[in-house]
Design a protein around this motif. Structure first.
Motif, PDB file in Angstrom:
ATOM      1  N   PHE A  22      12.608 -12.864 -14.964  1.00 49.00           N
ATOM      2  CA  PHE A  22      11.719 -13.489 -13.979  1.00 49.00           C
ATOM      3  C   PHE A  22      11.375 -12.516 -12.851  1.00 49.00           C
ATOM      4  CE2 PHE A  22      11.255 -15.733  -9.919  1.00 49.00           C
ATOM      5  CZ  PHE A  22      10.129 -16.496 -10.189  1.00 49.00           C
ATOM      6  N   LEU A  23      12.402 -11.865 -12.278  1.00 49.95           N
ATOM      7  CA  LEU A  23      12.169 -10.948 -11.162  1.00 49.95           C
ATOM      8  C   LEU A  23      11.336  -9.744 -11.587  1.00 49.95           C
ATOM      9  CD1 LEU A  23      15.618 -10.937  -9.300  1.00 49.95           C
ATOM     10  CD2 LEU A  23      13.452 -11.914  -8.505  1.00 49.95           C
ATOM     11  N   SER A  24      11.621  -9.206 -12.776  1.00 53.60           N
ATOM     12  CA  SER A  24      10.869  -8.034 -13.221  1.00 53.60           C
ATOM     13  C   SER A  24       9.406  -8.394 -13.469  1.00 53.60           C
ATOM     14  CB  SER A  24      11.503  -7.440 -14.480  1.00 53.60           C
ATOM     15  OG  SER A  24      11.473  -8.357 -15.551  1.00 53.60           O
ATOM     16  N   THR A  25       9.154  -9.569 -14.043  1.00 55.80           N
ATOM     17  CA  THR A  25       7.781  -9.996 -14.296  1.00 55.80           C
ATOM     18  C   THR A  25       7.038 -10.223 -12.981  1.00 55.80           C
ATOM     19  OG1 THR A  25       8.422 -11.048 -16.379  1.00 55.80           O
ATOM     20  CG2 THR A  25       6.353 -11.770 -15.382  1.00 55.80           C
ATOM     21  N   ALA A  26       7.656 -10.957 -12.063  1.00 55.13           N
ATOM     22  CA  ALA A  26       7.019 -11.228 -10.767  1.00 55.13           C
ATOM     23  C   ALA A  26       6.785  -9.938  -9.989  1.00 55.13           C
ATOM     24  CB  ALA A  26       7.890 -12.196  -9.961  1.00 55.13           C
ATOM     25  N   THR A  27       7.762  -9.026 -10.033  1.00 53.51           N
ATOM     26  CA  THR A  27       7.636  -7.771  -9.302  1.00 53.51           C
ATOM     27  C   THR A  27       6.547  -6.896  -9.901  1.00 53.51           C
ATOM     28  OG1 THR A  27       9.987  -7.843  -8.730  1.00 53.51           O
ATOM     29  CG2 THR A  27       8.873  -5.731  -8.479  1.00 53.51           C
ATOM     30  N   MET A  28       6.454  -6.855 -11.225  1.00 54.03           N
ATOM     31  CA  MET A  28       5.419  -6.044 -11.866  1.00 54.03           C
ATOM     32  C   MET A  28       4.028  -6.556 -11.506  1.00 54.03           C
ATOM     33  SD  MET A  28       5.351  -4.756 -15.854  1.00 54.03           S
ATOM     34  CE  MET A  28       7.131  -4.663 -15.852  1.00 54.03           C
ATOM     35  N   ILE A  29       3.886  -7.871 -11.480  1.00 52.29           N
ATOM     36  CA  ILE A  29       2.598  -8.458 -11.112  1.00 52.29           C
ATOM     37  C   ILE A  29       2.279  -8.179  -9.640  1.00 52.29           C
ATOM     38  CG2 ILE A  29       1.398 -10.658 -10.778  1.00 52.29           C
ATOM     39  CD1 ILE A  29       2.933 -11.649 -13.298  1.00 52.29           C
ATOM     40  N   TYR A  30       3.270  -8.311  -8.768  1.00 50.73           N
ATOM     41  CA  TYR A  30       3.055  -8.041  -7.336  1.00 50.73           C
ATOM     42  C   TYR A  30       2.718  -6.573  -7.106  1.00 50.73           C
ATOM     43  CZ  TYR A  30       4.049  -7.589  -2.346  1.00 50.73           C
ATOM     44  OH  TYR A  30       3.962  -7.314  -1.006  1.00 50.73           O
ATOM     45  N   ALA A  31       3.444  -5.665  -7.800  1.00 51.38           N
ATOM     46  CA  ALA A  31       3.154  -4.234  -7.665  1.00 51.38           C
ATOM     47  C   ALA A  31       1.721  -3.932  -8.100  1.00 51.38           C
ATOM     48  CB  ALA A  31       4.143  -3.416  -8.497  1.00 51.38           C
ATOM     49  N   GLN A  32       1.252  -4.639  -9.134  1.00 48.03           N
ATOM     50  CA  GLN A  32      -0.122  -4.429  -9.588  1.00 48.03           C
ATOM     51  C   GLN A  32      -1.118  -4.943  -8.566  1.00 48.03           C
ATOM     52  OE1 GLN A  32      -0.129  -2.875 -12.688  1.00 48.03           O
ATOM     53  NE2 GLN A  32      -2.169  -2.261 -12.026  1.00 48.03           N
ATOM     54  N   GLN A  33      -0.780  -6.049  -7.929  1.00 48.17           N
ATOM     55  CA  GLN A  33      -1.672  -6.604  -6.923  1.00 48.17           C
ATOM     56  C   GLN A  33      -1.836  -5.640  -5.745  1.00 48.17           C
ATOM     57  OE1 GLN A  33      -1.244  -8.033  -3.657  1.00 48.17           O
ATOM     58  NE2 GLN A  33      -3.365  -8.765  -3.649  1.00 48.17           N
ATOM     59  N   LEU A  34      -0.785  -4.898  -5.441  1.00 48.41           N
ATOM     60  CA  LEU A  34      -0.846  -3.941  -4.332  1.00 48.41           C
ATOM     61  C   LEU A  34      -1.748  -2.752  -4.622  1.00 48.41           C
ATOM     62  CD1 LEU A  34       2.904  -3.845  -3.161  1.00 48.41           C
ATOM     63  CD2 LEU A  34       0.989  -5.058  -2.094  1.00 48.41           C
ATOM     64  N   THR A  35      -2.124  -2.553  -5.886  1.00 47.35           N
ATOM     65  CA  THR A  35      -3.013  -1.434  -6.221  1.00 47.35           C
ATOM     66  C   THR A  35      -4.481  -1.789  -6.033  1.00 47.35           C
ATOM     67  OG1 THR A  35      -3.267  -2.042  -8.574  1.00 47.35           O
ATOM     68  CG2 THR A  35      -1.353  -0.679  -7.976  1.00 47.35           C
ATOM     69  N   GLN A  36      -4.779  -3.041  -5.738  1.00 49.10           N
ATOM     70  CA  GLN A  36      -6.178  -3.449  -5.592  1.00 49.10           C
ATOM     71  C   GLN A  36      -6.835  -2.672  -4.445  1.00 49.10           C
ATOM     72  OE1 GLN A  36      -7.413  -5.926  -8.036  1.00 49.10           O
ATOM     73  NE2 GLN A  36      -5.509  -4.951  -8.671  1.00 49.10           N
ATOM     74  N   GLY A  37      -7.978  -2.062  -4.750  1.00 52.23           N
ATOM     75  CA  GLY A  37      -8.699  -1.299  -3.737  1.00 52.23           C
ATOM     76  C   GLY A  37      -8.283   0.152  -3.647  1.00 52.23           C
ATOM     77  N   ILE A  38      -7.253   0.554  -4.408  1.00 55.19           N
ATOM     78  CA  ILE A  38      -6.795   1.944  -4.410  1.00 55.19           C
ATOM     79  C   ILE A  38      -7.485   2.682  -5.555  1.00 55.19           C
ATOM     80  CG2 ILE A  38      -4.783   3.458  -4.688  1.00 55.19           C
ATOM     81  CD1 ILE A  38      -3.063   1.274  -3.515  1.00 55.19           C
ATOM     82  N   SER A  39      -7.768   3.958  -5.345  1.00 51.38           N
ATOM     83  CA  SER A  39      -8.418   4.754  -6.381  1.00 51.38           C
ATOM     84  C   SER A  39      -7.565   4.804  -7.643  1.00 51.38           C
ATOM     85  CB  SER A  39      -8.660   6.180  -5.877  1.00 51.38           C
ATOM     86  OG  SER A  39      -9.528   6.172  -4.768  1.00 51.38           O
ATOM     87  N   GLU A  40      -8.227   4.714  -8.792  1.00 52.75           N
ATOM     88  CA  GLU A  40      -7.538   4.749 -10.080  1.00 52.75           C
ATOM     89  C   GLU A  40      -6.872   6.113 -10.293  1.00 52.75           C
ATOM     90  OE1 GLU A  40      -7.762   2.568 -13.108  1.00 52.75           O
ATOM     91  OE2 GLU A  40      -8.124   0.989 -11.634  1.00 52.75           O
ATOM     92  N   PRO A  41      -5.778   6.148 -11.046  1.00 54.89           N
ATOM     93  CA  PRO A  41      -5.186   7.445 -11.418  1.00 54.89           C
ATOM     94  C   PRO A  41      -6.205   8.289 -12.182  1.00 54.89           C
ATOM     95  CG  PRO A  41      -3.685   5.634 -11.945  1.00 54.89           C
ATOM     96  CD  PRO A  41      -4.999   5.019 -11.572  1.00 54.89           C
ATOM     97  N   PRO A  42      -6.154   9.617 -12.046  1.00 55.23           N
ATOM     98  CA  PRO A  42      -7.124  10.484 -12.749  1.00 55.23           C
ATOM     99  C   PRO A  42      -7.123  10.288 -14.264  1.00 55.23           C
ATOM    100  CG  PRO A  42      -5.959  11.725 -11.056  1.00 55.23           C
ATOM    101  CD  PRO A  42      -5.288  10.388 -11.135  1.00 55.23           C
ATOM    102  N   VAL A  43      -5.949  10.028 -14.837  1.00 53.75           N
ATOM    103  CA  VAL A  43      -5.850   9.807 -16.281  1.00 53.75           C
ATOM    104  C   VAL A  43      -5.691   8.313 -16.528  1.00 53.75           C
ATOM    105  CG1 VAL A  43      -4.564  10.320 -18.390  1.00 53.75           C
ATOM    106  CG2 VAL A  43      -4.781  12.067 -16.599  1.00 53.75           C
ATOM    107  N   ASP A  44      -6.651   7.730 -17.215  1.00 56.01           N
ATOM    108  CA  ASP A  44      -6.640   6.282 -17.485  1.00 56.01           C
ATOM    109  C   ASP A  44      -5.889   6.016 -18.792  1.00 56.01           C
ATOM    110  OD1 ASP A  44      -7.084   3.607 -17.829  1.00 56.01           O
ATOM    111  OD2 ASP A  44      -9.276   3.716 -17.647  1.00 56.01           O
ATOM    112  N   LEU A  45      -4.775   5.288 -18.693  1.00 59.18           N
ATOM    113  CA  LEU A  45      -3.942   5.015 -19.865  1.00 59.18           C
ATOM    114  C   LEU A  45      -4.054   3.576 -20.363  1.00 59.18           C
ATOM    115  CD1 LEU A  45      -0.613   6.801 -18.778  1.00 59.18           C
ATOM    116  CD2 LEU A  45      -2.384   7.688 -20.309  1.00 59.18           C
TER     117      LEU A  45
END
Length: 267
Positions: A135-158
């Protein structure tokens, strides 16, 4: 130099003490748990459900395997499902990560209800620990992804290779769980040596494909937390598969030494 290289593949770590702390905790705790499996101190589920009895006189609470496994996976599945409502209007990468996590745990719940066959039980302490971790890992992964909103994408798209890895891992994991379910009849409880698929090469191909699945999610996500959790998962499943192979060697005289634990011909 090394930092600049890795930043080509991941978003810059967010200025969040929570995400930083969870990255360290996830990697460390999973790696330590994997090492404990090698040393014979097992999480008490599957064939290891009745090992490591407490020496403090405290009575262990046992639940059925089916009930225990539903408790393991349902909170993480619901966390993924709820995040579609809680985090609306996100980018494609966020939606892909959320969808992959939700599908991963939906598949697990589906397998618990309709695929797996059970013997033994589960100890409630292990059930709660594993369920909380998922539960914690899933919620944390989703929250960490939400924090990337508006940030430039990594140069290499995986993310597109990640989608492929996730689909391969999910399909391979399901297929080998299906093979395991066909080993025993409805009323049979004893363990047998698995056959078919990659079981002729490794005793835990379902773990191998689970790793591939989480690598896929990490590639889609490209956050430091996703990669930290996946690395920890690799360490844990290496330890668990090593212990599983050792268990089969001890129980079956006809178990082939050529069958590895996790990676064909290697480990």
């Amino acid at each position: 130099m090394a930092a600049s290289f890795f930043l080509r593949f991941i978003f810059p770590p967010p200025p969040s003490l929570f995400i930083t702390g969870m990255s360290v905790i996830s990697l460390t705790s999973l790696a330590v748990t994997g090492f404990s499996e090698v040393k014979g101190k097992h999480l008490q589920y599957s064939k290891f459900w009745n090992v490591n009895p407490p020496n403090n006189g405290r009575k262990q609470i046992k639940v059925s395997s089916k009930t225990g496994m539903l408790i393991l996976y349902t909170p993480a599945f619901l966390a993924g499902l709820a995040s579609f409502v809680l985090f609306q209007h996100q980018d494609v990468r966020f939606l892909l990560v959320d969808a992959a996590l939700t599908l991963h745990f939906f598949k697990r719940v589906f397998e618990v209800l309709f695929v797996h066959k059970y013997s033994g039980g589960m100890i409630l302490d292990s059930v709660i620990l594993i369920s909380l971790s998922y539960f914690l890992s899933t919620a944390t992964m989703i929250y960490a992804q939400q924090l990337t909103q508006g940030i430039s994408e990594p140069p290499v798209d995986l993310k597109y290779p990640g989608i492929l890895l996730f689909l391969v891992g999910t399909s391979g994991n399901f297929y080998h769980h299906y093979l395991l379910s066909k080993l025993r009849g409805e009323r049979e409880r004893e363990y047998k040596i698995p056959k078919g698929g990659l079981f002729d090469s490794v005793i835990c191909p379902h773990y191998l494909f689970e790793i591939i699945s989480f690598l896929g999610i990490s590639f889609i996500s490209q956050t430091s937390y996703a990669f930290s959790f996946t690395l920890g998962t690799i360490f844990y499943l290496m330890g668990r598969s090593y212990a599983t192979r050792r268990w089969y060697l001890s129980k079956f005289e006809d178990f082939s030494e050529d069958v590895k634990a996790l990676i064909p011909y290697v480990f």
